[in-house]
Scaffold this active site. Sequence first.
Site, PDB file in Angstrom:
ATOM      1  N   HIS A   1      31.389  43.863  39.149  1.00 37.85           N
ATOM      2  CA  HIS A   1      31.768  42.861  40.138  1.00 37.85           C
ATOM      3  C   HIS A   1      32.703  43.415  41.204  1.00 37.85           C
ATOM      4  O   HIS A   1      33.517  44.290  40.930  1.00 37.85           O
ATOM      5  CB  HIS A   1      32.503  41.695  39.463  1.00 37.85           C
ATOM      6  CG  HIS A   1      31.721  41.038  38.378  1.00 37.85           C
ATOM      7  ND1 HIS A   1      32.333  40.388  37.329  1.00 37.85           N
ATOM      8  CD2 HIS A   1      30.392  40.920  38.152  1.00 37.85           C
ATOM      9  CE1 HIS A   1      31.415  39.895  36.517  1.00 37.85           C
ATOM     10  NE2 HIS A   1      30.232  40.212  36.994  1.00 37.85           N
TER      11      HIS A   1
ATOM     12  N   LYS B   1      42.915  45.380  41.035  1.00 40.88           N
ATOM     13  CA  LYS B   1      43.109  44.769  39.712  1.00 40.88           C
ATOM     14  C   LYS B   1      43.920  45.695  38.811  1.00 40.88           C
ATOM     15  O   LYS B   1      43.663  46.890  38.753  1.00 40.88           O
ATOM     16  CB  LYS B   1      41.763  44.496  39.034  1.00 40.88           C
ATOM     17  CG  LYS B   1      40.882  43.518  39.777  1.00 40.88           C
ATOM     18  CD  LYS B   1      39.534  43.370  39.104  1.00 40.88           C
ATOM     19  CE  LYS B   1      38.648  42.402  39.877  1.00 40.88           C
ATOM     20  NZ  LYS B   1      37.303  42.318  39.271  1.00 40.88           N
TER      21      LYS B   1
ATOM     22  N   ASP C   1      25.262  38.395  35.886  1.00 40.94           N
ATOM     23  CA  ASP C   1      25.240  39.825  35.622  1.00 40.94           C
ATOM     24  C   ASP C   1      23.822  40.337  35.375  1.00 40.94           C
ATOM     25  O   ASP C   1      23.506  41.475  35.712  1.00 40.94           O
ATOM     26  CB  ASP C   1      26.148  40.171  34.456  1.00 40.94           C
ATOM     27  CG  ASP C   1      27.616  39.966  34.794  1.00 40.94           C
ATOM     28  OD1 ASP C   1      27.952  39.873  35.997  1.00 40.94           O
ATOM     29  OD2 ASP C   1      28.434  39.886  33.868  1.00 40.94           O
TER      30      ASP C   1
END
Length: 181
Positions: free
Chosen positions: A62, A71, A168
């Site tokens: 992603h 992140k 996904d």
Amino acid sequence: MRAIKTGIPDVIILEPRVFGDARGFFFESYNEDAFAAATGLRPRFVQDNHSRSAKNVLRGLHYQIKQPQGKLVRVTAGEVFDVAVDIRKSSPTFGQWVGAMLSAENRRMIWVPQGFAHGFLVLSEFAEFLYKTTDFYAPEHERCIRWDDPDIGVEWPLQGAPLLSVKDSQGIPFKDAEPFA
């Protein structure tokens, strides 16, 4: 906090200092000054996320094409294989990936900067996964690259078929993905 270099210099594995005795342990999971001293970076985090997934769940790959998210990821229960894929077109490591085992036991974290696709595979019976992000979740800008794209060639430590979400399972090939400049 100790920073460990990976095959892609911008992706950094971090090991916190852990203080433990017979009673248990203590560590700072995030300290802005310690993070800056270890990495030379001072990201501004705006959102914390927490997920729980069963064994063989694979989430990713992603990214957000607008409102890209850096992140800082870690596992608080169980174990995962965590992956970052460089999708910055101008990068010398464009299309390359790095992966690392993250677990509640090793307490390692990974810094995945903006411009990377991210995913993980749960290796234990379940895993709880926490991550801080530098921008807010924006589903209209989210993209998903196929987890098994042959041009990327991630070597997932799979035991059988992964459990995928609909999103996904419909990831696009890397060659068709929108890269970052």
